[in-house]
Write an enzyme that holds these catalytic residues in place. Structure first.
Site, PDB file in Angstrom:
ATOM      1  N   ALA A  14       0.865  -1.182   0.000  1.00 45.54           N
ATOM      2  CA  ALA A  14       0.000   0.000   0.000  1.00 45.54           C
ATOM      3  C   ALA A  14       0.898   1.228   0.000  1.00 45.54           C
ATOM      4  O   ALA A  14       1.493   1.576   1.017  1.00 45.54           O
ATOM      5  CB  ALA A  14      -0.904  -0.016   1.228  1.00 45.54           C
ATOM      6  N   ASP A  20       7.644   6.071   4.281  1.00 45.49           N
ATOM      7  CA  ASP A  20       7.504   4.773   4.941  1.00 45.49           C
ATOM      8  C   ASP A  20       7.128   3.668   3.958  1.00 45.49           C
ATOM      9  O   ASP A  20       7.829   2.654   3.842  1.00 45.49           O
ATOM     10  CB  ASP A  20       6.461   4.867   6.063  1.00 45.49           C
ATOM     11  CG  ASP A  20       6.842   5.868   7.135  1.00 45.49           C
ATOM     12  OD1 ASP A  20       8.043   5.972   7.434  1.00 45.49           O
ATOM     13  OD2 ASP A  20       5.946   6.537   7.682  1.00 45.49           O
ATOM     14  N   CYS A 108     -10.683   4.362   8.484  1.00 43.97           N
ATOM     15  CA  CYS A 108     -10.058   4.158   7.174  1.00 43.97           C
ATOM     16  C   CYS A 108      -9.253   2.858   7.150  1.00 43.97           C
ATOM     17  O   CYS A 108      -9.342   2.074   6.203  1.00 43.97           O
ATOM     18  CB  CYS A 108      -9.165   5.349   6.841  1.00 43.97           C
ATOM     19  SG  CYS A 108      -8.408   5.267   5.202  1.00 43.97           S
ATOM     20  N   CYS A 204      -6.680  13.599   5.953  1.00 47.41           N
ATOM     21  CA  CYS A 204      -6.433  13.739   4.513  1.00 47.41           C
ATOM     22  C   CYS A 204      -7.549  14.452   3.771  1.00 47.41           C
ATOM     23  O   CYS A 204      -7.286  15.187   2.820  1.00 47.41           O
ATOM     24  CB  CYS A 204      -6.158  12.374   3.888  1.00 47.41           C
ATOM     25  SG  CYS A 204      -7.572  11.244   3.882  1.00 47.41           S
TER      26      CYS A 204
END
EC number: 2.8.1.13
Length: 365
Positions: A14, A20, A108, A204
């Site tokens: 992902a 990261d 999420c 976000c």
């Protein structure tokens, strides 16, 4: 180099476009795995293209694709906007309207990033899904366990308490044993341009930080004024809509009084905000719902001494928990705690291990 202990396999990463997940993709690619990068478009990213330090913006999609191209791995951008709105944004808005303090990042992870993305990864024939979260998966006597990241400053276990046992078996978290500095050095070693990219700071889908505008856009006329009442029963003034208040809030109340006042309780049914002195924030026990339990089964009314976190930024507190019904628990602090907010998560730990967690209800005493 960290090795996941897996034979060469197909792994979906992902990729958010940050350092990261980019480091994870590079690490797994170097180890010889067949890596597939997936980036999720979760909302109208045009709002945040020019906004720095916001996750999932248009720049992030570009950065993820740039990293994938450098590594020579396939990369897909999936349009999950409708899934994200239904599972995360609508939940966020409704939670505020119910007088709660929502936690959209957990929602999420629970829905879009794990439930839906794992399904997609399996459809692509992947053996595993890897993410850049700072948590550890440890294989215990009874299967996979979720543990805190070794770096306390970056630990993200609080946000992953809804991960199921089945999902945990499929997931990999290569950064769980690293610090952020070590991750950046790893990204630099691989020559990734995102090595020095700042961490995302904002929710976000609220790139400007104004969550009230999002609520009013989705639920117009949601800022109905009402009464502000002291916990002793007398009226002090008028509030500007319960969405503007959260438990423990002191500033912005617009009340002149002879001592500092804090938001103690929000009643969405009667549209009332209750305030009181700091001592009125003290809580001894509360109920959590929709409990996700990752440890050995406990019986109804069986008591267990644990540590709990009621906010991501607060340290764990000693507590006693007891289960009742299919998905509820009573949490009783050994010492009183302040400002327990409905809608936030209560995550339960035994040392570094995440035992489970649930959502804080209004049943607070």
């Amino acid at each position: 180099m960290i090795n996941l202990g897996d034979k060469q396999s197909t792994i979906v990463v992902a990729m958010s476009g940050g350092v990261d997940s980019s480091a994870v993709a590079a690490m797994l690619h170097e180890q010889g795995h067949n890596v597939i990068g997936i980036t999720l478009q979760l909302y109208d990213h045009g709002m945040a293209v020019g906004k720095k330090n916001a996750c999932c913006a248009g720049q992030d999609i570009y950065d993820a694709k740039m990293v994938a191209n450098k590594l020579g791995i396939p990369h897909y951008v999936l349009d999950y906007e409708s899934k994200f709105k239904e599972s995360v944004i609508d939940n966020f808005v409704d939670s505020y309207l119910q007088g709660e303090t929502p936690l959209p990042c957990v929602q999420c992870n629970k829905s879009v990033k794990f439930r839906d993305l794992i399904k997609t990864a399996r459809e692509l024939g992947a053996d595993k899904l890897a993410t850049g979260h700072y948590v550890r998966k440890i294989n215990g006597d009874n299967g996979a366990e979720l543990h805190t990241g070794l770096d306390p400053a970056k630990d993200q276990s609080y946000f992953l308490f809804t991960t199921t046992k089945e999902q945990l078996e499929y997931l990999r978290f290569p950064l769980g044993g690293l610090t952020k500095d070590e991750t950046r050095k790893l990204a630099s070693k691989f020559g990734l341009e995102v090595a020095d990219k700042p961490d995302s700071q904002d929710i976000c889908f609220i790139p400007d930080g104004n969550y009230k505008s999002v609520i009013n856009k989705i639920r117009p006329n949601s800022s109905e004024s009402g009464k502000i009442i002291h916990v002793n029963g007398f009226e002090l003034g008028e509030h500007s809509g319960i969405i503007n208040y959260t438990i423990g809030q002191r500033r912005g109340l617009g009340i002149a009084y002879n001592e500092p006042l804090y938001v103690v309780k929000i009643d969405p049914k009667d549209n009332v905000v209750y305030v009181g002195p700091e001592s009125a924030l003290n809580v001894q026990e509360f109920i959590i719902r929709d409990v996700n339990w990752l440890a050995d089964e406990i019986k109804d009314n069986e008591k267990l001494e644990v540590a709990v976190k009621i906010r991501s930024t607060r340290p764990p507190r000693l507590a006693e928990i007891s289960k009742f019904g299919d998905d509820k628990m009573k949490v009783k602090f050994l010492c009183e705690e302040k400002a327990v907010a409905p809608g936030q998560a209560c995550v339960i730990y035994a040392g570094a291990r995440v035992l489970g967690g649930g959502w804080i209800t209004r049943e607070i005493r």
